[in-house]
Design an enzyme around this catalytic site. Structure first.
Site, short mmCIF file in Angstrom:
data_model
loop_
_atom_site.label_atom_id
_atom_site.label_comp_id
_atom_site.label_asym_id
_atom_site.label_seq_id
_atom_site.Cartn_x
_atom_site.Cartn_y
_atom_site.Cartn_z
N SER A 19 17.27 11.74 11.94
CA SER A 19 15.82 11.54 11.94
C SER A 19 15.16 12.63 12.76
O SER A 19 15.70 13.08 13.78
CB SER A 19 15.45 10.19 12.52
OG SER A 19 14.04 10.06 12.68
N TYR A 60 16.05 3.48 18.24
CA TYR A 60 16.36 4.08 16.94
C TYR A 60 16.60 5.58 17.09
O TYR A 60 17.60 6.12 16.58
CB TYR A 60 15.21 3.81 15.98
CG TYR A 60 15.34 4.48 14.62
CD1 TYR A 60 16.13 3.92 13.63
CD2 TYR A 60 14.64 5.65 14.33
CE1 TYR A 60 16.23 4.51 12.38
CE2 TYR A 60 14.74 6.25 13.09
CZ TYR A 60 15.53 5.68 12.12
OH TYR A 60 15.64 6.28 10.89
N ALA A 86 17.40 7.25 19.77
CA ALA A 86 18.60 7.51 20.58
C ALA A 86 19.87 7.35 19.75
O ALA A 86 20.82 8.14 19.89
CB ALA A 86 18.63 6.55 21.77
N ILE A 112 9.29 9.86 5.40
CA ILE A 112 9.67 9.70 4.01
C ILE A 112 9.01 8.45 3.46
O ILE A 112 9.03 7.39 4.09
CB ILE A 112 11.21 9.60 3.86
CG1 ILE A 112 11.88 10.83 4.49
CG2 ILE A 112 11.59 9.46 2.40
CD1 ILE A 112 11.51 12.15 3.87
#
Length: 272
Positions: free
Chosen positions: A164, A177, A179, A210
């Site tokens: 990400s 998330y 991390a 996205i």
């Protein structure tokens, strides 16, 4: 590819390489986690479109997984459907065993499954931390531990983690998330360094914003949505189909000399 060109030269003829063959995955077997929707679905379909058999992993929505499998089978490839709750300890090892049993082996592993919970540091509870840790990181690590040595024995393997842009451009609402994505990318670098001599590559593909059902709520506020898009140099959200071709590259012979990389598909969102 360089060697083949040199051979062509030595024979007195120089021919262009065939990209269609370079990107083909005929005979390869892939496991894609979280393949029933969004980015995972697009990746599963892209790999099958290049000729790979694909084990379609899902957590809860079997109907969605069945639709993906039907499309893959219609293209002439195998598509066993495998259910696993990757937040449960031990489920990743069982999934790896099931994929090997269903396909006869796994050559390509795509780590796409994750739990994304929007919450600040002070809102994070131990249960929600563990949910994101186990689904987004521990399961991926355990799948690699189970499958990478087997890939190395055959002299070919591809591991692609879906990361990400948040790992580089932190969001205060996604501390856990982000991390987990950063940690998984670090594992890819370690695998890339250790297993490259055995024909196994490991890379991260890091999407930006996205347009999937997971991010649908971001469109509820038109002004906030516009402000978010204005921060993206491309001035639009990406699609799952923007991500899948890069995964296909890394899974194919075209990506054989790429390992330990973290490649961004984010329309420029992660740029300083």
């Amino acid at each position: 590819m360089a060697a083949s060109i040199a051979q062509e030269r030595s024979g007195g003829a120089l021919r262009l390489p065939d990209p269609a063959r370079t990107f083909r995955l005929d005979g390869r077997r892939a496991l894609v986690t979280g393949a029933s929707r969004g980015i995972g679905r697009a990746i599963a379909l892209a790999l099958a479109g290049a000729g790979a058999d694909v084990a379609v992993h899902y957590h809860a929505n079997r109907d969605a997984a069945s639709a993906v499998a039907a499309a893959i089978e219609a293209a002439g490839c195998r598509a066993p459907i495998l259910q696993a709750d990757l937040s449960r300890r031990g489920s990743a090892a069982a999934l790896a065993e099931a994929a090997i049993g269903a396909l006869g082996g796994v050559d390509i592993l795509v780590l796409n499954a994750a739990e994304q919970r929007r919450m600040t540091l002070s809102q994070t509870t131990p249960d929600l931390f563990d949910l994101q840790l186990d689904t987004g990181f521990r399961s991926g690590f355990e799948l690699c531990a189970a499958l990478v040595p087997v890939m190395a024995q055959r002299g070919f393997g591809r591991v692609i983690a879906i990361g990400s842009v948040q790992a580089r451009r932190p969001n205060p609402q996604l501390p856990v998330y982000a991390a987990m994505k950063a940690a998984l990318s670090n594992v890819m670098r370690n695998i890339g360094k250790e297993w490259a001599p055995h024909g196994v590559t490991a890379n991260t593909v890091s999407p930006g914003l996205i347009d999937t059902d997971r991010n649908a709520e971001l469109h509820d506020d038109a002004a906030a949505d516009r402000a978010l898009l204005d921060r993206i140099p491309a001035r639009r959200a990406g699609t799952a189909e923007d991500v899948a071709p890069l995964v296909l590259l890394l899974a194919s012979e075209a990506g054989a000399y790429i390992t330990g990389a973290d490649l961004y598909v984010d329309g420029g969102l992660g740029l300083p």
